[in-house]
Design a protein around this motif. Sequence first.
Motif, PDB file in Angstrom:
ATOM      1  N   ALA A  10       0.837  -1.201   0.000  1.00  0.00           N
ATOM      2  CA  ALA A  10       0.000   0.000   0.000  1.00  0.00           C
ATOM      3  C   ALA A  10       0.872   1.251   0.000  1.00  0.00           C
ATOM      4  N   ARG A  11       0.604   2.155  -0.937  1.00  0.00           N
ATOM      5  CA  ARG A  11       1.302   3.438  -1.102  1.00  0.00           C
ATOM      6  C   ARG A  11       2.752   3.277  -1.540  1.00  0.00           C
ATOM      7  N   ASP A  12       3.150   2.096  -1.921  1.00  0.00           N
ATOM      8  CA  ASP A  12       4.530   1.856  -2.363  1.00  0.00           C
ATOM      9  C   ASP A  12       4.525   1.491  -3.842  1.00  0.00           C
ATOM     10  N   LEU A  13       4.405   2.516  -4.680  1.00  0.00           N
ATOM     11  CA  LEU A  13       4.332   2.354  -6.131  1.00  0.00           C
ATOM     12  C   LEU A  13       5.681   2.759  -6.731  1.00  0.00           C
ATOM     13  N   SER A  41     -10.322  -0.367  -8.701  1.00  0.00           N
ATOM     14  CA  SER A  41      -9.634  -1.464  -8.021  1.00  0.00           C
ATOM     15  C   SER A  41      -8.136  -1.201  -7.935  1.00  0.00           C
ATOM     16  N   ASP A  42      -7.554  -0.574  -8.964  1.00  0.00           N
ATOM     17  CA  ASP A  42      -6.140  -0.190  -8.895  1.00  0.00           C
ATOM     18  C   ASP A  42      -5.905   0.768  -7.734  1.00  0.00           C
ATOM     19  N   LEU A  43      -6.840   1.708  -7.551  1.00  0.00           N
ATOM     20  CA  LEU A  43      -6.712   2.670  -6.455  1.00  0.00           C
ATOM     21  C   LEU A  43      -6.847   1.989  -5.098  1.00  0.00           C
ATOM     22  N   HIS A  44      -7.715   0.997  -4.993  1.00  0.00           N
ATOM     23  CA  HIS A  44      -7.840   0.247  -3.737  1.00  0.00           C
ATOM     24  C   HIS A  44      -6.521  -0.456  -3.405  1.00  0.00           C
ATOM     25  N   TYR A  45      -5.922  -1.116  -4.388  1.00  0.00           N
ATOM     26  CA  TYR A  45      -4.628  -1.781  -4.154  1.00  0.00           C
ATOM     27  C   TYR A  45      -3.581  -0.762  -3.708  1.00  0.00           C
ATOM     28  N   TRP A  46      -3.599   0.411  -4.350  1.00  0.00           N
ATOM     29  CA  TRP A  46      -2.599   1.442  -4.053  1.00  0.00           C
ATOM     30  C   TRP A  46      -2.798   2.032  -2.659  1.00  0.00           C
ATOM     31  N   ARG A  47      -4.038   2.313  -2.306  1.00  0.00           N
ATOM     32  CA  ARG A  47      -4.310   2.956  -1.020  1.00  0.00           C
ATOM     33  C   ARG A  47      -4.290   1.975   0.149  1.00  0.00           C
ATOM     34  N   GLU A  48      -4.828   0.778  -0.072  1.00  0.00           N
ATOM     35  CA  GLU A  48      -5.101  -0.128   1.042  1.00  0.00           C
ATOM     36  C   GLU A  48      -4.360  -1.460   0.971  1.00  0.00           C
ATOM     37  N   GLY A  49      -3.713  -1.733  -0.163  1.00  0.00           N
ATOM     38  CA  GLY A  49      -3.052  -3.023  -0.325  1.00  0.00           C
ATOM     39  C   GLY A  49      -4.023  -4.152  -0.584  1.00  0.00           C
ATOM     40  N   ARG A  50      -5.246  -3.828  -0.924  1.00  0.00           N
ATOM     41  CA  ARG A  50      -6.250  -4.848  -1.207  1.00  0.00           C
ATOM     42  C   ARG A  50      -7.371  -4.225  -2.033  1.00  0.00           C
ATOM     43  N   PRO A  59       4.624  -8.264  -4.958  1.00  0.00           N
ATOM     44  CA  PRO A  59       4.545  -7.087  -5.838  1.00  0.00           C
ATOM     45  C   PRO A  59       3.645  -7.364  -7.046  1.00  0.00           C
ATOM     46  N   LEU A  60       2.853  -6.368  -7.394  1.00  0.00           N
ATOM     47  CA  LEU A  60       1.866  -6.511  -8.460  1.00  0.00           C
ATOM     48  C   LEU A  60       1.998  -5.362  -9.452  1.00  0.00           C
ATOM     49  N   VAL A  61       2.039  -5.695 -10.733  1.00  0.00           N
ATOM     50  CA  VAL A  61       1.877  -4.695 -11.788  1.00  0.00           C
ATOM     51  C   VAL A  61       0.374  -4.508 -11.973  1.00  0.00           C
ATOM     52  N   PRO A  62      -0.188  -3.356 -11.568  1.00  0.00           N
ATOM     53  CA  PRO A  62      -1.631  -3.165 -11.730  1.00  0.00           C
ATOM     54  C   PRO A  62      -1.982  -2.839 -13.177  1.00  0.00           C
ATOM     55  N   ALA A 329      -5.896  10.458 -10.047  1.00  0.00           N
ATOM     56  CA  ALA A 329      -7.052   9.570 -10.221  1.00  0.00           C
ATOM     57  C   ALA A 329      -7.849   9.422  -8.934  1.00  0.00           C
ATOM     58  N   ALA A 330      -7.173   9.533  -7.792  1.00  0.00           N
ATOM     59  CA  ALA A 330      -7.842   9.391  -6.503  1.00  0.00           C
ATOM     60  C   ALA A 330      -8.621  10.645  -6.103  1.00  0.00           C
ATOM     61  N   ASP A 331      -8.403  11.747  -6.803  1.00  0.00           N
ATOM     62  CA  ASP A 331      -9.050  13.021  -6.476  1.00  0.00           C
ATOM     63  C   ASP A 331     -10.244  13.225  -7.407  1.00  0.00           C
ATOM     64  N   ARG A 332     -11.429  12.878  -6.936  1.00  0.00           N
ATOM     65  CA  ARG A 332     -12.621  12.941  -7.766  1.00  0.00           C
ATOM     66  C   ARG A 332     -13.043  14.372  -8.071  1.00  0.00           C
ATOM     67  N   SER A 333     -12.491  15.321  -7.344  1.00  0.00           N
ATOM     68  CA  SER A 333     -12.810  16.717  -7.639  1.00  0.00           C
ATOM     69  C   SER A 333     -12.053  17.215  -8.870  1.00  0.00           C
ATOM     70  N   ARG A 334     -11.044  16.444  -9.303  1.00  0.00           N
ATOM     71  CA  ARG A 334     -10.231  16.871 -10.443  1.00  0.00           C
ATOM     72  C   ARG A 334     -10.258  15.897 -11.615  1.00  0.00           C
TER      73      ARG A 334
END
Length: 343
Positions: A10-13, A41-50, A59-62, A329-334
Motif C-alpha cells: 500500500a502506497r509503495d508504487l 480497483s487499482d486505487l484500492h490496491y494502491w491505497r489499502e493493499g487490497r 509485488p503486483l503490476v496493476p 485519479a484518486a481526487d474525484r474533484s479533479r
Amino acid sequence: MSVVVRLHAARDLRVETLPEPGELGAHQVEVGLGAGGICGSDLHYWREGRAGAFVLREPLVPGHEAAGTVLRTGAGVTRVAPGDKVAVNPSHPCGRCARCREGRENLCEHMLFLGSASVFPHAQGLFRSRFVLGEAQLTAVDEDIALAELACAEPLSIGLHAVHRAGPLLGKRVLVTGAGTIGCLCAAAARLAGAAEVSVVDLGDRPLAVARAMGADRTLRGDMLAAADLADAADVAIEAAGSAAALQTCLDAVRRGGRIVQVGTLPPQGITFPANQIMVRELELVGAFRAAHAFDWAVQALRTRRVDVRPLLSAALPLSRAQEAFELAADRSRSTKVQLIPD
C-alpha cells in the motif's frame, strides 16, 4: 528495456525497468501500450493493499484497462498483425469449468484476470510499456478511434454487463448511484438499452457534470436528498459507488417489485443486510461481476461511437509519472478517468 509500474505494498508504487519480452509462443502477441486506465480497483490496491477480498501478497503490476499497437506476433497468430490497434480483454477464463460451460465465463473457477491479486502468484497487469498476451485476448480495430477511447472497452463492458443483469430496460426508469467511470458507463449503457429516464446520484458536482455529458437525464446530489425524495423514483437501481449509503439510496428509490444491481465493491467489513426491506417490497438484489461476453459488445459500441467515452477522459500521464497519475485519479474533484501512456 521495458518500463513497468509495480506496486510493492500500500502506497509503495515504483517505476522499474525489466528486460524486453523474448521469443514469442506460437499464439502470443507483443503489444506496445497506447493507453491504460487507472481503475477503482487499482486505487484500492494502491491505497489499502487490497481490493475487496483480494489482498496483495507479492509485488503486483496493476492495470487491466488497456489498448495498444501490435509489435510482434507468434508464428501461429491469425487474429491480429503488426501495426494493428487492439483492445485488450483482461479476462482469461479456463473455458472448461462448470461456469464457463454454462456461458458465465466471468465467474470462471480458474479465472486469470490481469492486474489482480485474486490468484497467487498474482496475475500481473498492463501498466508497462510493452506486454505479451495470447491472441484470443486481443480485438483489432480498423476505425479511426484513439487508443485512449479504446482503452475504455473494459470499463464499458462492466456497465453493459450490469445493464444485462438488470433485465429489459426499454421504457423503464433507471437510477445509478455513483458518477465515477463505472457509474457513468452504467448510465450510458442504460440509455443504449432504451431506458426512458436515467438519473445519477453522487456527492460531487464535477462527477455529476460528467454524468450529464454521458447522457444522464437527471443528476442529483445525494447529500441533499432525504429518503422520501427518491421514493418510487426508479424501476431499476444500479449501485456503482461501492458504499453502504449508496446501496441504501437504491433501496429507498426503487419501486415495489423493482431490481437492484450491485456493481460497486463494498468495504470488506460488509453491511447490515436489509432482508426485511427486500422481503416486504419483493425487491430483487443481484450482483454484477466483471463482464462475461460484454467485452465484445463494448468494443463494438466504441468503434461505432454509439457510446462516446471522451467526456470521461481527464488526463494522460507517462508511466514515469505513475505516482502523480494515481494521486490525480484518486481526487474525484479533479478527475474521472486518468490514463497512463508510454514515455
